[in-house]
Enzyme design. Structure first.
Site, PDB file in Angstrom:
ATOM      1  N   GLU A   1      54.630 -70.505 -24.045  1.00 41.41           N
ATOM      2  CA  GLU A   1      54.427 -69.612 -22.907  1.00 41.41           C
ATOM      3  C   GLU A   1      55.012 -70.250 -21.649  1.00 41.41           C
ATOM      4  OE1 GLU A   1      51.100 -66.555 -23.665  1.00 41.41           O
ATOM      5  OE2 GLU A   1      50.237 -68.243 -22.623  1.00 41.41           O
TER       6      GLU A   1
ATOM      7  N   GLY B   1      52.797 -62.917 -16.766  1.00 36.80           N
ATOM      8  CA  GLY B   1      52.315 -61.941 -15.791  1.00 36.80           C
ATOM      9  C   GLY B   1      53.320 -61.587 -14.715  1.00 36.80           C
TER      10      GLY B   1
ATOM     11  N   LYS C   1      42.148 -62.390 -21.291  1.00 38.56           N
ATOM     12  CA  LYS C   1      41.883 -63.185 -20.081  1.00 38.56           C
ATOM     13  C   LYS C   1      40.514 -62.825 -19.477  1.00 38.56           C
ATOM     14  CE  LYS C   1      46.772 -63.913 -19.616  1.00 38.56           C
ATOM     15  NZ  LYS C   1      47.907 -64.201 -18.778  1.00 38.56           N
TER      16      LYS C   1
ATOM     17  N   GLU D   1      46.951 -71.116 -17.561  1.00 38.17           N
ATOM     18  CA  GLU D   1      45.967 -70.823 -16.504  1.00 38.17           C
ATOM     19  C   GLU D   1      44.850 -71.872 -16.517  1.00 38.17           C
ATOM     20  OE1 GLU D   1      45.486 -66.756 -17.686  1.00 38.17           O
ATOM     21  OE2 GLU D   1      47.532 -66.386 -16.995  1.00 38.17           O
TER      22      GLU D   1
ATOM     23  N   SER E   1      54.925 -61.938 -20.552  1.00 37.71           N
ATOM     24  CA  SER E   1      55.473 -60.612 -20.223  1.00 37.71           C
ATOM     25  C   SER E   1      56.023 -59.879 -21.442  1.00 37.71           C
ATOM     26  CB  SER E   1      56.551 -60.736 -19.141  1.00 37.71           C
ATOM     27  OG  SER E   1      55.979 -61.213 -17.948  1.00 37.71           O
TER      28      SER E   1
ATOM     29  N   HIS F   1      46.012 -73.068 -22.427  1.00 35.45           N
ATOM     30  CA  HIS F   1      46.704 -71.989 -21.715  1.00 35.45           C
ATOM     31  C   HIS F   1      47.094 -72.481 -20.320  1.00 35.45           C
ATOM     32  CE1 HIS F   1      47.591 -68.185 -19.815  1.00 35.45           C
ATOM     33  NE2 HIS F   1      47.725 -67.687 -21.033  1.00 35.45           N
TER      34      HIS F   1
ATOM     35  N   ASN G   1      45.429 -61.715 -25.653  1.00 33.81           N
ATOM     36  CA  ASN G   1      44.595 -62.547 -24.784  1.00 33.81           C
ATOM     37  C   ASN G   1      44.142 -61.674 -23.621  1.00 33.81           C
ATOM     38  OD1 ASN G   1      43.469 -64.381 -23.057  1.00 33.81           O
ATOM     39  ND2 ASN G   1      45.332 -65.556 -22.667  1.00 33.81           N
TER      40      ASN G   1
HETATM   41  P1  13P Z   1      51.308 -61.578 -19.954  1.00 30.88           P
HETATM   42  O1  13P Z   1      51.668 -60.933 -21.274  1.00 30.88           O
HETATM   43  O2  13P Z   1      50.430 -60.729 -19.110  1.00 30.88           O
HETATM   44  O3  13P Z   1      52.533 -62.081 -19.249  1.00 30.88           O
HETATM   45  O4  13P Z   1      50.419 -62.867 -20.290  1.00 30.88           O
HETATM   46  C1  13P Z   1      50.876 -63.759 -21.239  1.00 30.88           C
HETATM   47  C2  13P Z   1      49.807 -64.720 -21.530  1.00 30.88           C
HETATM   48  O5  13P Z   1      49.474 -65.553 -20.712  1.00 30.88           O
HETATM   49  C3  13P Z   1      49.134 -64.618 -22.838  1.00 30.88           C
HETATM   50  O6  13P Z   1      48.326 -65.719 -23.062  1.00 30.88           O
END
Ligand code: 13P
Length: 252
Positions: A164, A170, A11, A97, A209, A95, A9
């Site tokens: 997640e 992150g 982002k 976010e 992560s 997601h 992803n």
């Molecule tokens: P990270 O791997 O940067 O923690 O992000 C995970 C994520 O949100 C994947 O959709």
């Protein structure tokens, strides 16, 4: 055994030109790998340039969002017909976010998921608890609510569920393997309550992560069918290493 899915992803990182470069690097490292589904999900502005590189290869294209109506006055949204025409085969919905920064409700997530599935794309449904919810022992309650709303009325579908935990995204704080295992088992139970034994084929993957060094431990866990990778998918080297380690561990 369910098939592995390793999904990057990206982002809101990359421009069309840098996305093209990253996709070429990933393709050079991973084209020909058949033991897993390898998916990259660039931002919508980079989908076309990445499609030029990966379509027809073993790397599959996914989107990060889709609107539930086919078209209309929805400024800033992304239509399913555009995604299909570009060659997307997957779409991420729910997601954290989107849920927590943009305020998407469970109902909105459900509508997006339904549109993707009805149009033949595979849905990647993200679920996960926030840190305070975990501390209050509400992880299963939150995931049940998210899944129940998203899956309401659906028949058995082409669906991946990505666990997640919000606090692991992150932050460099990957969830402990025993917690991942317990939550994945719970998600699988909820899937089979809804879809019966057909649900045994739906992958449940982990995100939050994930780095190359984590992948062997994760893939060794029978409940983990792959990973949804954020930061580490922005480097072709680390993403390829995640894919390779997952496959090696599964085969071992
Ligand atoms: P990270 O791997 O940067 O923690 O992000 C995970 C994520 O949100 C994947 O959709």
């Amino acid at each position: 055994m369910r098939r592995l899915a390793l999904i990057g992803n990206w982002k809101m990182y990359t421009t069309p030109s840098s996305a093209r470069f990253l996709a070429e690097d990933i393709l050079n490292r991973l084209n020909g790998v058949k033991e897993a589904d390898i998916v990259v999900c660039p931002p919508s502005t980079s989908l076309v340039s990445v499609a030029d590189i990966v379509n027809g290869s073993d790397i599959v294209l996914g989107a990060q969002n889709v609107h539930w109506e086919r078209e209309g006055a929805f400024t800033g949204e992304i239509s399913i017909d555009a995604l299909v025409e570009i060659g997307c085969r997957y779409v991420i919905v729910g997601h954290s976010e989107r849920r927590h920064i943009f305020g998407e409700s469970d109902e909105v997530v459900a509508k997006r998921l339904r549109r993707a599935l009805e149009s033949g794309l595979k849905g990647i449904l993200c679920v996960g608890e926030k840190e305070d919810e975990r501390q209050r022992g509400e992880t299963e309650k939150v995931i049940s609510r998210q899944m129940d709303t998203a899956l309401e009325g659906l028949k058995r579908t082409e669906l991946i569920v990505a666990y997640e935990p919000v606090w692991a995204i992150g932050t460099g704080r990957r969830a402990e393997i025993r917690d991942v295992e317990a939550v994945h088992r719970f998600i699988r139970k909820r899937l089979s309550e809804r879809f019966g034994k057909d649900a045994s084929g739906n992958p449940v993957i982990y995100g939050g992560s994930v780095m190359p060094d984590d992948m062997a431990e994760l893939a060794a866990c029978e409940e983990v069918d792959g990973a949804l990778v954020g930061g580490a998918s922005l480097s072709a080297e680390s993403f390829a290493s995640i894919v390779t380690r997952a496959i090696e561990r599964r085969i071992a």
